[in-house]
Structures are given as structure tokens and as C-alpha cells.
Design an enzyme around this catalytic site. Structure first.
Site, short mmCIF file in Angstrom:
data_model
loop_
_atom_site.label_atom_id
_atom_site.label_comp_id
_atom_site.label_asym_id
_atom_site.label_seq_id
_atom_site.Cartn_x
_atom_site.Cartn_y
_atom_site.Cartn_z
N ARG A 51 -4.95 50.71 -11.83
CA ARG A 51 -6.07 50.05 -11.13
C ARG A 51 -7.43 50.55 -11.62
O ARG A 51 -8.39 49.80 -11.66
CB ARG A 51 -5.97 50.31 -9.63
CG ARG A 51 -4.72 49.72 -8.97
CD ARG A 51 -5.02 48.40 -8.29
NE ARG A 51 -3.86 47.85 -7.64
CZ ARG A 51 -3.58 47.99 -6.34
NH1 ARG A 51 -4.42 48.65 -5.57
NH2 ARG A 51 -2.51 47.45 -5.83
N ASP A 162 -13.09 43.82 6.60
CA ASP A 162 -12.30 44.60 5.65
C ASP A 162 -13.25 45.49 4.85
O ASP A 162 -14.45 45.19 4.75
CB ASP A 162 -11.51 43.69 4.70
CG ASP A 162 -10.29 44.37 4.10
OD1 ASP A 162 -9.17 44.13 4.58
OD2 ASP A 162 -10.46 45.20 3.18
#
Ligand SMILES: C[S@@+](CC[C@H](N)C(=O)[O-])C[C@H]1O[C@@H](n2cnc3c(N)ncnc32)[C@H](O)[C@@H]1O
Length: 290
Positions: A51, A162
Site C-alpha cells: 500500500r 470516515d
């Protein structure tokens, strides 16, 4: 937070430890924990590499250790890295027993409250790309447009938050492919999804406009003034350690109206001192005791 030992650190195949080492992984874990309370277990070391490698490359810094040094002082880059390391898996009508419970036990109370001119507030905390909160809104508004219009005209507000910017972008777009939309019950789908002719579609405006999507780190201050009738915080606490979970449950309990409901993920449970304020009323469903 005391992290597990790194004996199980798995190097990324073909990557030398001069580029990515157990020390780099440990430093990333520390930063992610400090910024978001997410605990990265040792078996996530290769995920961290895959990532973050594109961000390391874009930074032009060449090695993980140089990039990590930058993360210590560059808040914007740190936020980008933390977002990239979140797990955002979600689905429409995931854990559908929650929506069954909401439909039969909570929705009728909400309709009564709204009809009496009282406010109704819902919050999807850790909403990811919007599937959860849109499922909730569809269930609340139902398949009857006339009734839905009546509810929409009342004091109804829905918040979805979020930490990760990239999922909020997707949520605001509200466009999903055929696989994502497959679990939406046909009667709700025909009312609330504009089909694209290829199996996918977009959630229509009355619902998109109803939901306010906001970036919010649950570990920071919560700016919300009013209490909520319903909070969905599902599959978020699994990434936190026990003290963080206990603290979050206490904050959710504070943020609920008396009799309000908290829905959590199937492998989560309510814990800590605030658990005494919440009674279990269904599988992973809690009601705040009046
Ligand atoms: C696995 S998803 C769950 C999505 C949805 N609630 C569900 O159950 O389908 C977890 C979400 O929590 C968010 N998250 C993780 N840590 C967070 C934090 N500290 N503050 C806010 N959101 C966070 C992640 O970005 C991710 O989108």
C-alpha cells in the site's frame, strides 16, 4: 499501546531489507496507531509494503525509512499514508439482520417521532464508501415514495463519517457496479437506484442529499451537537485495542438519546464501564437504557 513482537515480520518478496525492513514496519505501525488507533498486526507487513510503495515512489525519497522520516513532520502526507492503510471492505445490506431489526423495531418509533415534529438523527461512523448508510436510508424511507416524501419533509438528518478521504469521494459519487448493488432488495432498488443499463447504478438524489458525508477521525473531537437515535459503527472497532474500544463505546453511549440504538459488527462486542448503560436487544444490537 504495546505492539506484538516483530518475530513474525514477513519481508516483501524480492525487496531488500535496505528498502523495507522490520524497523520500517514497526515505525509505520507506531505512526498509524498514534494517528488513527488502528493496530496493524505483524502479518500485515507485506500489506503495508504494497500500500505504501506507490507513495514512497511518488515522494521521490527512494526508501521507506526516508519516507517515514517525512511522515513524522508532514501531516498531510501522514494522513495520506494512514488513509492508504485503512481497510474499507463494506457491502450493501451487510449483516442484514441489523436492517431487519431496524425495520421492525426502530423505524416505527422514528416514524412516530418525526410525525410528532421531533428530530431524528442517524450516524454511520466508519461508513467507508457509503453502502452501509445508503442501506440504512433505503430501509428507513422504504419502497413507498409518498411515505418517503413525508418522512423527508420532517426533521430527519443522516450523518456518515470516515477517516479515509478516498472512500468518502466514492460515497459522495454514490455510483456502484452490479456486484455491489446485488444485495439491495428489488423493491428498494427500483425506488432508490438510477440504473445505468449495465447492471450498476447510482443512488438517487433524495437519499444522496439526505446524507451528509464528512471526514472524521473517531479518535478526535466530535463536532456534532445533537444526540443520535441510531449509531451504526460496524467493523471499525475490530482494528482498535481494548482501551480504545472501551473509550469509544463510552463516547457512543454519551452521543445516543435515551432508548437510542447502537449497531456494531458481528465479531465485536460492547465493553468497558459504559457497557452498563447499554442493553443487548439483538445480535450485536444495543439500546441505551433510559
Ligand atoms: C471495514 S470498514 C467498515 C465499513 C462499514 N461500517 C461496514 O461495516 O461495512 C472500516 C472503516 O473504518 C474506517 N476507520 C478506521 N479507523 C478509523 C478512525 N480512527 N476514525 C474514523 N474512521 C476509521 C476505515 O477508513 C474504514 O473505511
Amino acid at each position: 499501546m504495546k505492539h506484538e513482537a516483530l518475530d513474525q515480520f514477513v519481508p516483501f518478496p524480492g525487496i531488500s531489507e535496505f528498502v523495507y525492513s522490520a524497523r520500517d514496519f514497526a515505525a509505520v505501525r507506531e505512526l498509524v496507531y498514534e494517528s488513527s488507533a488502528n493496530v496493524l498486526p505483524p502479518n500485515k507487513s507485506t500489506l503495508v509494503y504494497s500500500r505504501l510503495a506507490p507513495l514512497v515512489r511518488n515522494s521521490g525519497l527512494g526508501t521507506f525509512s526516508a519516507y517515514i522520516e517525512r511522515l513524522k513532520t508532514d501531516n498531510a502526507e501522514r494522513h495520506k499514508a494512514v488513509c492508504a492503510l485503512t481497510t474499507n471492505h463494506t457491502a450493501f445490506f451487510r449483516e442484514d439482520h441489523h436492517f431487519d431489526h431496524f425495520l421492525s423495531e426502530v423505524r416505527p418509533q422514528m416514524i412516530r417521532k418525526l410525525g410528532a415534529g421531533q428530530p431524528v438523527r442517524l450516524w454511520s461512523a466508519g461508513s467507508s464508501s457509503g453502502e452501509e448508510v445508503f442501506s440504512l436510508c433505503m430501509t428507513l424511507l422504504g419502497p413507498d415514495k409518498v411515505e418517503a416524501r413525508r418522512l423527508l419533509a420532517q426533521d430527519l438528518a443522516v450523518l456518515a463519517t470516515d477517516l479515509a478521504d478516498h472512500v468518502l469521494v466514492k460515497a459522495k459519487r454514490a455510483t456502484y457496479d452490479a456486484d455491489a448493488l446485488a444485495p439491495v432488495p428489488p423493491a428498494l432498488r427500483s425506488q432508490w437506484v438510477r440504473e445505468d443499463g449495465q447492471g450498476g447504478g447510482t443512488v438517487v438524489d433524495p437519499i444522496r442529499e439526505l446524507v451528509r458525508f464528512k471526514a472524521l477521525n473517531l479518535m478526535g473531537k466530535w463536532p456534532m451537537k445533537k444526540a443520535f437515535d441510531v449509531i451504526f459503527c460496524r467493523n471499525v472497532m475490530i482494528y482498535f485495542d481494548q482501551p480504545t474500544k472501551d473509550n469509544l463505546v463510552a463516547r457512543f453511549a454519551d452521543q445516543l438519546v435515551p432508548g437510542g440504538h447502537l449497531y456494531i459488527g458481528h465479531s465485536e462486542r460492547v465493553s468497558g464501564p459504559a457497557a452498563a448503560q447499554l442493553e443487548l436487544v439483538g445480535k450485536t444490537i444495543y439500546r441505551k437504557i433510559r
